[in-house]
Write a protein that holds these residues in place. Structure first.
Motif, short mmCIF file in Angstrom:
data_model
loop_
_atom_site.label_atom_id
_atom_site.label_comp_id
_atom_site.label_asym_id
_atom_site.label_seq_id
_atom_site.Cartn_x
_atom_site.Cartn_y
_atom_site.Cartn_z
N ARG A 137 31.61 40.68 32.90
CA ARG A 137 32.45 40.20 34.00
C ARG A 137 32.91 38.77 33.75
NH1 ARG A 137 30.78 41.46 39.97
NH2 ARG A 137 33.02 41.78 40.06
N ASP A 185 47.40 53.16 33.65
CA ASP A 185 47.76 51.85 33.12
C ASP A 185 47.08 51.55 31.79
OD1 ASP A 185 49.61 51.17 35.01
OD2 ASP A 185 48.24 50.00 36.26
N GLU A 229 40.83 48.47 26.44
CA GLU A 229 40.11 49.29 27.41
C GLU A 229 40.69 50.70 27.38
OE1 GLU A 229 38.86 47.61 31.20
OE2 GLU A 229 39.66 49.36 32.22
N TYR A 236 36.33 49.49 24.43
CA TYR A 236 35.32 50.10 25.30
C TYR A 236 35.96 51.04 26.31
CZ TYR A 236 37.18 46.74 28.63
OH TYR A 236 38.03 46.04 29.45
N GLY A 237 35.14 51.91 26.88
CA GLY A 237 35.58 52.74 28.00
C GLY A 237 35.03 52.21 29.30
N PHE A 238 33.88 51.53 29.17
CA PHE A 238 33.24 50.88 30.32
C PHE A 238 32.18 49.93 29.77
CE2 PHE A 238 30.54 54.48 29.28
CZ PHE A 238 29.28 53.94 29.35
N ARG A 258 35.48 38.62 30.93
CA ARG A 258 36.77 39.15 31.36
C ARG A 258 37.47 38.20 32.33
NH1 ARG A 258 40.13 41.52 30.81
NH2 ARG A 258 40.42 43.34 32.13
N GLN A 259 36.70 37.66 33.25
CA GLN A 259 37.30 36.84 34.30
C GLN A 259 37.72 35.46 33.78
OE1 GLN A 259 34.79 39.29 37.66
NE2 GLN A 259 34.49 37.08 37.60
N ASP A 272 45.73 47.56 41.40
CA ASP A 272 45.96 46.57 40.34
C ASP A 272 45.92 47.17 38.95
OD1 ASP A 272 46.25 44.55 42.21
OD2 ASP A 272 44.09 44.12 42.27
N MET A 273 45.13 48.20 38.75
CA MET A 273 45.04 48.83 37.42
C MET A 273 44.86 50.33 37.65
SD MET A 273 44.46 48.59 33.97
CE MET A 273 43.73 49.66 32.73
N VAL A 274 45.89 51.10 37.35
CA VAL A 274 45.82 52.54 37.60
C VAL A 274 44.85 53.16 36.60
CG1 VAL A 274 47.09 54.73 37.61
CG2 VAL A 274 48.16 52.66 38.54
N LEU A 288 27.49 46.60 37.38
CA LEU A 288 28.36 45.62 36.73
C LEU A 288 27.57 44.71 35.78
CD1 LEU A 288 30.59 44.74 39.81
CD2 LEU A 288 31.06 46.39 37.98
N GLY A 348 35.61 49.09 34.13
CA GLY A 348 36.46 49.70 33.09
C GLY A 348 36.94 51.03 33.64
N VAL A 349 37.95 51.62 33.01
CA VAL A 349 38.54 52.83 33.59
C VAL A 349 37.62 54.04 33.51
CG1 VAL A 349 40.94 52.13 33.25
CG2 VAL A 349 39.76 53.41 31.43
N PHE A 358 45.11 42.20 34.99
CA PHE A 358 44.19 42.82 34.03
C PHE A 358 43.78 41.86 32.91
CE2 PHE A 358 43.12 45.19 30.18
CZ PHE A 358 42.13 46.03 30.67
N ALA A 359 44.71 41.02 32.49
CA ALA A 359 44.41 40.11 31.37
C ALA A 359 43.33 39.10 31.74
CB ALA A 359 45.68 39.38 30.95
N ARG A 360 43.29 38.74 33.01
CA ARG A 360 42.26 37.80 33.46
C ARG A 360 41.95 38.10 34.92
NH1 ARG A 360 41.99 31.31 32.23
NH2 ARG A 360 40.00 31.03 33.27
N PRO A 361 41.17 39.16 35.13
CA PRO A 361 40.97 39.64 36.51
C PRO A 361 40.16 38.66 37.35
CG PRO A 361 39.65 40.91 34.93
CD PRO A 361 40.50 39.98 34.13
N THR A 362 40.42 38.70 38.66
CA THR A 362 39.59 37.91 39.57
C THR A 362 38.22 38.59 39.72
OG1 THR A 362 40.63 39.09 41.40
CG2 THR A 362 41.49 36.91 40.88
N ARG A 363 38.22 39.93 39.62
CA ARG A 363 36.95 40.66 39.65
C ARG A 363 37.00 41.77 38.62
NH1 ARG A 363 34.13 43.52 43.78
NH2 ARG A 363 36.12 44.19 44.64
N ALA A 364 36.25 41.59 37.54
CA ALA A 364 36.15 42.66 36.54
C ALA A 364 35.18 43.70 37.07
CB ALA A 364 35.66 42.10 35.21
N LEU A 365 35.60 44.96 37.03
CA LEU A 365 34.72 46.04 37.50
C LEU A 365 34.16 46.77 36.28
CD1 LEU A 365 37.00 47.17 40.47
CD2 LEU A 365 35.06 45.59 40.53
N SER A 384 38.74 49.66 37.56
CA SER A 384 38.68 48.85 36.34
C SER A 384 38.60 47.35 36.59
CB SER A 384 39.91 49.16 35.47
OG SER A 384 40.08 48.21 34.46
N ALA A 385 39.56 46.82 37.31
CA ALA A 385 39.62 45.36 37.47
C ALA A 385 40.51 45.02 38.66
CB ALA A 385 40.17 44.71 36.21
#
Lengths: 307, 250
Positions: free
Chosen positions: A122, A163, A134, A107-109, A125-126, B151-153, A117, B121-122, B112-119, B107-108
């Protein structure tokens, strides 16, 4: 025979006769026997019956816009699992994640647009419940384009310095043979199947969008071994361009393996101009997602089957 | 005119990022940048192209939540990608985190592998930042948003761009506007520099609210105030419902 149909028949006959060099200019009766073109109309469940667990499936639309939701719901009802889903994601991704159908997400988003969101995305992922690829939005387009062009990769400036390269360690760079630039080589993402929703289609798979944006639905179909289009209404071919310009014919039948007539099939996402996003329903979806009990009730009501 | 609000100062500061850009696509993401881009075109940047946020290029000035008066072009998402690769675009995005070199994260938060807050995406940030000018709007300036390391560029900053000529070739972070001040990267090594403080904010406040060492010139001017004509446009034409006040306090 109604007038419109008679006109269409006359036109078809004359075209065929002209092609055969036997144009007589007389009457609607046509002696030339024409082999039938493939009729690809099917149901959502028939589409899903052609899919297999472990497949890579692309889903058209964008965010919470023109998503093939009735096809997604048919996947939810099936025993398909372990899917790789490729999407400019919205509630299609959310529902499939919530139903644990997804092994990997490309995905891109993922967003619901008016609600930025996506709650299930979420949560997945979390909790680390899903493997992810991504990409930058444009990179994802290039991945599909490479697949559609049967190329191994497409060069890209997007991704460099970010990244995205770090979290996708399989991504490689490639040196330009014409200069000194080192670019990202985005690997083709070939799809086993694509699912898209458009406004109109004929039974052969010619399909039309009537809203302002085609999104990338044609690209998803071209990148897929098999593409399935649901639509608000199936029409006779000639009807497609009776009131809409020819440029609205986004999908050509060679791209398409199945056509599903699904009025309201994109609900609760938008399908302009047939209907806009059902914002109240989307809010309900998000609210329900916050609580397992509420979600079970919502899922039960939305799908007619228990979660 | 009644008392000028912080939100109005921010709108004008955001509008200023597009000054001198000419005939390019201004892509504001979020509310204050959207008001700002419309204001810029209605005043000092008349040649800017603006979309309705969907698929139309529009002429005229219209209200938040309203309908643009004139459609002048078609710009579906695929055309935005094609356009951004030409470089004729200047986007203003809203990162959750930004660092001293302008690396930005949408993004997050966390690992990144297990974010505390997923946003989100880039999204388009990696491609935008290496293809055309980018500016940022941060409505809540603090240690969570102005961080030592993101945290994620997602959006590429100057240190990353310098490390790869192909990334740096068309890279430019024009300006960062927060609810406290305006910043750029006009230092020798492209570290973030304070350009101006909004009225009612001190340099010390900004330094204290920033999670990295900021370059602070000896004399820091105040961010310019909106003109009467700009205020009229913001208040009466572009944002009559004052949605801007919900994004920026004071």
């Amino acid at each position: 025979m109604d007038r419109g149909r008679e006109i269409r028949l006359r036109r078809e006959c004359s075209v065929i006769k002209q092609a055969l060099g036997t144009f007589t200019g007389q009457g609607p009766a046509c002696a030339v026997k024409k082999a039938a073109m493939a009729n690809k109309q099917m149901t959502e469940d028939e589409v899903v019956a052609q899919l297999r667990s472990g497949m890579t499936i692309g889903i058209g639309g964008w965010g919470s816009r023109r998503k093939p939701m009735s096809l997604v719901r048919a996947i939810l009802r099936s025993d398909l699992t372990d899917l790789t889903i490729v999407s400019y994601g919205g509630p299609d991704v959310g529902l499939l994640l919530a139903a644990k159908k997804v092994r990997r997400l490309v995905y891109g988003f993922v967003s619901l647009d008016t609600i930025p969101l996506e709650p299930h995305f979420r949560a997945a992922r979390q909790s680390g419940a899903v493997e992810v690829t991504e990409y930058d939005e444009g990179m994802l387009r290039w991945a599909l384009y490479a697949a559609a062009c049967r190329l191994p990769f497409m060069p890209s400036r997007a991704g460099l310095g970010s990244d995205v390269l770090k979290v996708n360690p399989g991504l490689r760079t490639v040196a330009s043979p014409y200069g000194d630039e080192e670019l990202v080589a985005i690997p083709a993402v070939r799809l086993d199947a694509a699912l898209v929703h458009l406004n109109r289609a004929d039974v052969h798979g010619n399909a039309q969008y009537l809203g302002p944006d085609p999104y990338f639905d044609d690209l998803f179909c071209s990148a897929a071994d098999k593409a399935y289009v649901s639509c608000e209404q199936v029409l006779d071919t000639a009807e497609l361009t009776r009131t809409a310009p020819v440029q609205s014919l986004l999908l050509q039948r060679w791209m398409v393996h199945g056509v599903v007539e699904a009025p309201g099939g994109a609900h609760f996402t938008s399908c302009d101009p047939d209907y806009g996003r059902d914002e109240a329903f989307q809010r309900e979806y998000v609210t329900a997602a916050a609580d397992p009990q509420a979600w079970a009730a919502f899922y039960d009501r939305y799908l007619g089957v228990p979660a | 005119m009644s008392v000028i609000t912080r939100a109005e100062v921010c709108v004008v500061a955001c509008a200023e990022v597009w000054r001198g850009d000419g005939e390019i696509l201004a892509s504001p993401i979020g509310l204050v940048p959207s008001i700002a881009a419309r204001l810029a075109r209605a005043t000092f940047a008349p040649d800017l192209l603006l979309s309705d946020g969907e698929a139309y290029l529009t002429q005229g000035t219209w209200a938040i939540g309203g309908t643009p008066p004139v459609i002048e072009g078609w710009i579906p998402f695929r055309a935005v990608f094609d356009l951004l690769y030409t470089g004729r675009r200047h986007v203003m995005m809203g990162p959750s985190q930004i660092d001293r070199y302008g690396n930005a994260n949408i993004s997050a938060i966390g690992d990144f592998a297990r974010p505390t807050r997923a946003l989100l995406g880039v999204r388009g940030a990696p491609g935008n930042t290496v293809n055309h000018p980018t500016s940022y709007w941060v409505p809540r300036h603090g240690h969570r948003s102005f961080v030592a390391a993101v945290d994620m560029v997602s959006g590429v900053g100057y240190d990353r761009a310098a490390a790869n000529p192909a990334a740096g070739r068309y890279h430019e972070i024009r300006r960062v506007v927060s609810n406290l001040g305006v910043f750029d990267f006009g230092t020798a090594d492209h570290r973030m520099r304070l350009v101006s403080v909004h009225p009612g904010v001190t340099v010390d406040e900004i330094v204290a609210a920033t999670g990295f060492e900021l370059t602070v010139p000896a004399d820091v001017p105040q961010t310019r105030l909106p003109t009467d004509a700009e205020l009229a446009l913001i208040r009466e034409v572009i944002d009559p419902a004052s949605v801007r006040a919900r994004e920026v306090e004071g």
